[in-house]
Design a protein around this motif. Structure first.
Motif, PDB file in Angstrom:
ATOM      1  N   VAL A 173       0.707  -1.540  -0.205  1.00 16.42           N
ATOM      2  CA  VAL A 173      -0.225   0.443  -0.300  1.00 16.42           C
ATOM      3  C   VAL A 173       0.958   1.373   0.423  1.00 16.42           C
ATOM      4  CG1 VAL A 173      -1.762   1.322   1.150  1.00 16.42           C
ATOM      5  CG2 VAL A 173      -2.025  -1.004   0.817  1.00 16.42           C
ATOM      6  N   PHE A 174       2.390   1.144   0.631  1.00 17.53           N
ATOM      7  CA  PHE A 174       2.376   2.601   0.970  1.00 17.53           C
ATOM      8  C   PHE A 174       4.125   1.995   0.034  1.00 17.53           C
ATOM      9  CE2 PHE A 174       0.330   2.596   4.627  1.00 17.53           C
ATOM     10  CZ  PHE A 174      -0.408   4.249   4.996  1.00 17.53           C
ATOM     11  N   GLY A 175       4.044   2.309  -1.221  1.00 15.96           N
ATOM     12  CA  GLY A 175       5.164   2.095  -1.596  1.00 15.96           C
ATOM     13  C   GLY A 175       4.892   1.275  -3.055  1.00 15.96           C
ATOM     14  N   SER A 176       5.456  -0.064  -2.857  1.00 13.64           N
ATOM     15  CA  SER A 176       5.842  -1.148  -3.668  1.00 13.64           C
ATOM     16  C   SER A 176       4.925  -1.602  -4.437  1.00 13.64           C
ATOM     17  CB  SER A 176       6.577  -2.291  -3.101  1.00 13.64           C
ATOM     18  OG  SER A 176       5.804  -3.418  -2.806  1.00 13.64           O
ATOM     19  N   GLY A 177       3.635  -1.184  -4.655  1.00  7.13           N
ATOM     20  CA  GLY A 177       2.612  -1.560  -4.684  1.00  7.13           C
ATOM     21  C   GLY A 177       1.898  -1.297  -6.953  1.00  7.13           C
ATOM     22  N   ASN A 178       0.997  -1.421  -6.907  1.00  9.80           N
ATOM     23  CA  ASN A 178       0.662  -0.837  -8.586  1.00  9.80           C
ATOM     24  C   ASN A 178      -0.928  -1.194  -8.980  1.00  9.80           C
ATOM     25  OD1 ASN A 178       2.975   0.191  -9.045  1.00  9.80           O
ATOM     26  ND2 ASN A 178       3.437  -1.632 -10.487  1.00  9.80           N
ATOM     27  N   ILE A 179      -1.016  -0.066  -9.489  1.00  7.43           N
ATOM     28  CA  ILE A 179      -2.802  -0.431  -9.949  1.00  7.43           C
ATOM     29  C   ILE A 179      -2.125  -0.651 -11.168  1.00  7.43           C
ATOM     30  CG2 ILE A 179      -4.705   0.923  -9.665  1.00  7.43           C
ATOM     31  CD1 ILE A 179      -4.135   2.016  -7.226  1.00  7.43           C
ATOM     32  N   VAL A 186       2.858   7.651  -7.276  1.00  6.86           N
ATOM     33  CA  VAL A 186       2.174   8.116  -8.190  1.00  6.86           C
ATOM     34  C   VAL A 186       0.877   8.199  -7.756  1.00  6.86           C
ATOM     35  CG1 VAL A 186       1.968   9.018 -10.388  1.00  6.86           C
ATOM     36  CG2 VAL A 186       3.731   7.422 -10.185  1.00  6.86           C
ATOM     37  N   ILE A 187      -0.095   7.411  -7.547  1.00 10.89           N
ATOM     38  CA  ILE A 187      -1.209   7.633  -7.127  1.00 10.89           C
ATOM     39  C   ILE A 187      -1.297   8.613  -5.317  1.00 10.89           C
ATOM     40  CG2 ILE A 187      -3.548   6.380  -6.338  1.00 10.89           C
ATOM     41  CD1 ILE A 187      -3.361   5.894  -9.239  1.00 10.89           C
ATOM     42  N   TRP A 188      -0.380   8.063  -4.903  1.00 11.22           N
ATOM     43  CA  TRP A 188      -0.818   8.967  -3.484  1.00 11.22           C
ATOM     44  C   TRP A 188      -0.326  10.553  -3.947  1.00 11.22           C
ATOM     45  CZ3 TRP A 188      -2.427   8.044   1.359  1.00 11.22           C
ATOM     46  CH2 TRP A 188      -2.559   6.747   1.554  1.00 11.22           C
ATOM     47  N   SER A 189       0.721  10.669  -4.604  1.00 13.54           N
ATOM     48  CA  SER A 189       1.113  11.885  -5.151  1.00 13.54           C
ATOM     49  C   SER A 189      -0.249  12.128  -5.979  1.00 13.54           C
ATOM     50  CB  SER A 189       2.108  12.268  -5.927  1.00 13.54           C
ATOM     51  OG  SER A 189       3.053  13.639  -6.676  1.00 13.54           O
ATOM     52  N   GLY A 190      -0.871  11.665  -6.784  1.00 17.97           N
ATOM     53  CA  GLY A 190      -1.817  12.486  -7.343  1.00 17.97           C
ATOM     54  C   GLY A 190      -2.959  12.908  -6.765  1.00 17.97           C
ATOM     55  N   VAL A 191      -3.246  12.645  -5.328  1.00 22.68           N
ATOM     56  CA  VAL A 191      -3.853  12.430  -4.191  1.00 22.68           C
ATOM     57  C   VAL A 191      -3.751  13.758  -3.700  1.00 22.68           C
ATOM     58  CG1 VAL A 191      -5.678  11.648  -2.399  1.00 22.68           C
ATOM     59  CG2 VAL A 191      -5.514  10.169  -4.385  1.00 22.68           C
ATOM     60  N   VAL A 192      -2.414  13.855  -3.346  1.00 23.13           N
ATOM     61  CA  VAL A 192      -2.385  15.044  -2.559  1.00 23.13           C
ATOM     62  C   VAL A 192      -2.644  15.863  -2.928  1.00 23.13           C
ATOM     63  CG1 VAL A 192      -0.452  15.952  -1.382  1.00 23.13           C
ATOM     64  CG2 VAL A 192      -1.174  13.478  -0.882  1.00 23.13           C
ATOM     65  N   VAL A 193      -2.275  16.189  -3.967  1.00 21.66           N
ATOM     66  CA  VAL A 193      -1.908  17.334  -5.755  1.00 21.66           C
ATOM     67  C   VAL A 193      -3.464  17.530  -5.845  1.00 21.66           C
ATOM     68  CG1 VAL A 193      -1.267  17.883  -7.668  1.00 21.66           C
ATOM     69  CG2 VAL A 193       0.170  16.778  -6.299  1.00 21.66           C
ATOM     70  N   ALA A 194      -4.539  17.007  -6.083  1.00 15.80           N
ATOM     71  CA  ALA A 194      -5.437  17.527  -5.783  1.00 15.80           C
ATOM     72  C   ALA A 194      -6.229  17.507  -4.803  1.00 15.80           C
ATOM     73  CB  ALA A 194      -6.281  16.376  -6.408  1.00 15.80           C
ATOM     74  N   ALA A 249       9.419   4.240   3.759  1.00 18.58           N
ATOM     75  CA  ALA A 249       9.306   3.088   4.550  1.00 18.58           C
ATOM     76  C   ALA A 249       8.880   1.573   3.702  1.00 18.58           C
ATOM     77  CB  ALA A 249       8.496   3.223   6.106  1.00 18.58           C
ATOM     78  N   GLY A 250       7.121   1.913   3.169  1.00 16.00           N
ATOM     79  CA  GLY A 250       6.434   1.029   2.553  1.00 16.00           C
ATOM     80  C   GLY A 250       7.840   0.924   1.335  1.00 16.00           C
ATOM     81  N   ARG A 251       8.412   1.773   0.476  1.00 21.97           N
ATOM     82  CA  ARG A 251       9.362   1.699  -0.770  1.00 21.97           C
ATOM     83  C   ARG A 251      10.307   0.917  -0.493  1.00 21.97           C
ATOM     84  NH1 ARG A 251      11.671   6.177  -4.631  1.00 21.97           N
ATOM     85  NH2 ARG A 251      12.461   5.198  -6.362  1.00 21.97           N
ATOM     86  N   LEU A 252      11.041   1.505   0.631  1.00 19.57           N
ATOM     87  CA  LEU A 252      12.148   1.008   1.111  1.00 19.57           C
ATOM     88  C   LEU A 252      12.532  -0.400   1.850  1.00 19.57           C
ATOM     89  CD1 LEU A 252      14.493   4.329   0.927  1.00 19.57           C
ATOM     90  CD2 LEU A 252      13.826   2.406  -0.640  1.00 19.57           C
ATOM     91  N   GLN A 253      11.070  -0.580   2.157  1.00 19.66           N
ATOM     92  CA  GLN A 253      10.674  -1.792   3.151  1.00 19.66           C
ATOM     93  C   GLN A 253      11.029  -1.522   4.241  1.00 19.66           C
ATOM     94  OE1 GLN A 253      10.392  -5.781   1.000  1.00 19.66           O
ATOM     95  NE2 GLN A 253       9.173  -4.500  -0.489  1.00 19.66           N
ATOM     96  N   SER A 254      11.453  -0.682   4.813  1.00 18.51           N
ATOM     97  CA  SER A 254      12.513  -0.153   6.555  1.00 18.51           C
ATOM     98  C   SER A 254      12.215   0.985   6.793  1.00 18.51           C
ATOM     99  CB  SER A 254      13.582  -0.551   6.279  1.00 18.51           C
ATOM    100  OG  SER A 254      14.358   0.417   4.914  1.00 18.51           O
TER     101      SER A 254
END
Length: 330
Positions: A173-179, A186-194, A249-254
C-alpha cells in the motif's frame, strides 16, 4: 435639394492576431516559466537522450515514481511558503516517521504502526505550529532546531540501525504496489496534489493562507485569525512529511533515520520553481507539481548522460539559486 451623405464608419478589422501572439500576450513569464522550462527541458532531453531510453514508458514512469514523495512534501511546503513561513524539518520528520512506523508495526501490527507514524506528524507539527504562531518565534529557527531534534531522536532510538518492515500489506500500500502499470506512489502523489490544489485555490482556508502571507496586518483587520492559519500550515507541512515517511518506509521496506535527509531543499526548490512567492501571498500547487517533475526530469537526464551524484548536487544547487532569482520580483 441637396443631400448630404455621412461617411460610413470603417469596418472593424476581421482579422485577428496569430494564435501564438494571443497565447504569448496572456502569458505571465515569471508566473508560467515553470511550464515553459519543463517543456524545453523535456524536448532537449528527448532529442539528446532518446536513443538511451529517455522516452520509454518505463523511464517516464520511473521519473514519476522518483518525484512522488518529494511532490507530497512540497505540497505541504507550498502552504507554508505561501503563508510567508518556512519549514526545514520535513526531511527529518519523514525519517523519524519511517522508523516509528517500522518499530510499531513489528511490535503491535499494521494499523497501530500506521497510526504511530502519522502521530509523529501531528506532534511535531503541533510543536512547530505553537512556537511559530503563538510564541512568534521565527519559523526558520524553530524548524532548523526541529530538524536536528527529529534526526537525532531517530538515530538515537535505533542506534543508527535500519528497522526492517516485513508486513507485505504495508509495503504494498505504501510504496511497492501498482494499480495496473501505474505505481502506487504516483497515485498517492496525485491524490495529495488534487486535494492541495482545490484547498489552496477554492477553499476559504486557502484564501486565508494567501491573505496572511501577503499582508498579515491587513488579514487581521479583515477578521482572519492569522495565528490559527500559521499553526495549521505548519501542521499540514508536518503531516505531509509524515505521509512521505510512510511511503519511504513502504518503498524501501524499512525505516531509517536517513530517509528524507535533504528533502527540505528539494521541496523548497520545487515550490519556488512552481511560482509560489518566497515572500508569501502567492502559491500554486499545480506549479509545485511541475517544479518537482522538472527537478526529477533533470536528475534523470543527468543520470542517463553519465553524470555522478556530486555533479547532480551542483546542478540542484544552481536550480535553487535560479528559483530564488526568479522569485525576487514576485
Amino acid at each position: 435639394m441637396s443631400t448630404t451623405t455621412t461617411p460610413r464608419p470603417k469596418a472593424a478589422a476581421t482579422t485577428s492576431a496569430p494564435a501564438w501572439q494571443r497565447v504569448a500576450s496572456r502569458l505571465d513569464w515569471r508566473r508560467d516559466i515553470i511550464y515553459v522550462g519543463f517543456v524545453v527541458v523535456f524536448v532537449v532531453f528527448a532529442v539528446l537522450l532518446g536513443d538511451q531510453g529517455f522516452l520509454s514508458t518505463t523511464n517516464l514512469l520511473n521519473i514519476l515514481r522518483q518525484t512522488a514523495i518529494i511532490t507530497i512534501i512540497a505540497v505541504g511546503m507550498t502552504f507554508v511558503i505561501a503563508c510567508a513561513e518556512i519549514d526545514l524539518s520535513v526531511g527529518s520528520i519523514a525519517g523519524l516517521t519511517s522508523i516509528t512506523a517500522a518499530m510499531a508495526i513489528a511490535a503491535f501490527g499494521l494499523v497501530p504502526g500506521i497510526i504511530a507514524g502519522l502521530a509523529i506528524g501531528v506532534v511535531v507539527g503541533a510543536v512547530n505550529g505553537s512556537l511559530v504562531a503563538f510564541l512568534r518565534i521565527p519559523s526558520f529557527l524553530v524548524t532548523l532546531a526541529m530538524l536536528g531534534i527529529a534526526a537525532g531522536v531517530a538515530q538515537w532510538v535505533t542506534a543508527s540501525a535500519p528497522q526492517p518492515i516485513l508486513d507485505r500489506t504495508f509495503n504494498t500500500v505504501f510504496g511497492s504496489g501498482n494499480i495496473g502499470r501505474l505505481p502506487g506512489l504516483v497515485i498517492w502523489s496525485g491524490v495529495v496534489v488534487a486535494i492541495g490544489a482545490v484547498v489552496l485555490k477554492k477553499a476559504k482556508f486557502g484564501r486565508q493562507v494567501l491573505a496572511t502571507g501577503a499582508n498579515r496586518t491587513a488579514a487581521e483587520y479583515s477578521g482572519i485569525n492569522t495565528r490559527a492559519i500559521k499553526f495549521r500550515v505548519m501542521m499540514i507541512s508536518a503531516m505531509a512529511a509524515s505521509l512521505a515517511g510512510l511511503l519511504y518506509a513502504g518503498r524501501l521496506q524499512s525505516g531509517r533515520f536517513q530517509w528524507g535527509a535533504g528533502d527540505e531543499l528539494s521541496a523548497i526548490a520545487a515550490v519556488i520553481l512552481g511560482g509560489t512567492a518566497l515572500a508569501g501571498g502567492r502559491g500554486s500547487v499545480v506549479g509545485t507539481l511541475f517544479g518537482a517533475l522538472l527537478m526529477g526530469l533533470i536528475n534523470n537526464g543527468l543520470i542517463l548522460a553519465g553524470l555522478d551524484s556530486s555533479q547532480q548536487q551542483v546542478i540542484r544547487g544552481v536550480i535553487i539559486i535560479l528559483a530564488v532569482a526568479l522569485a525576487r520580483n514576485k
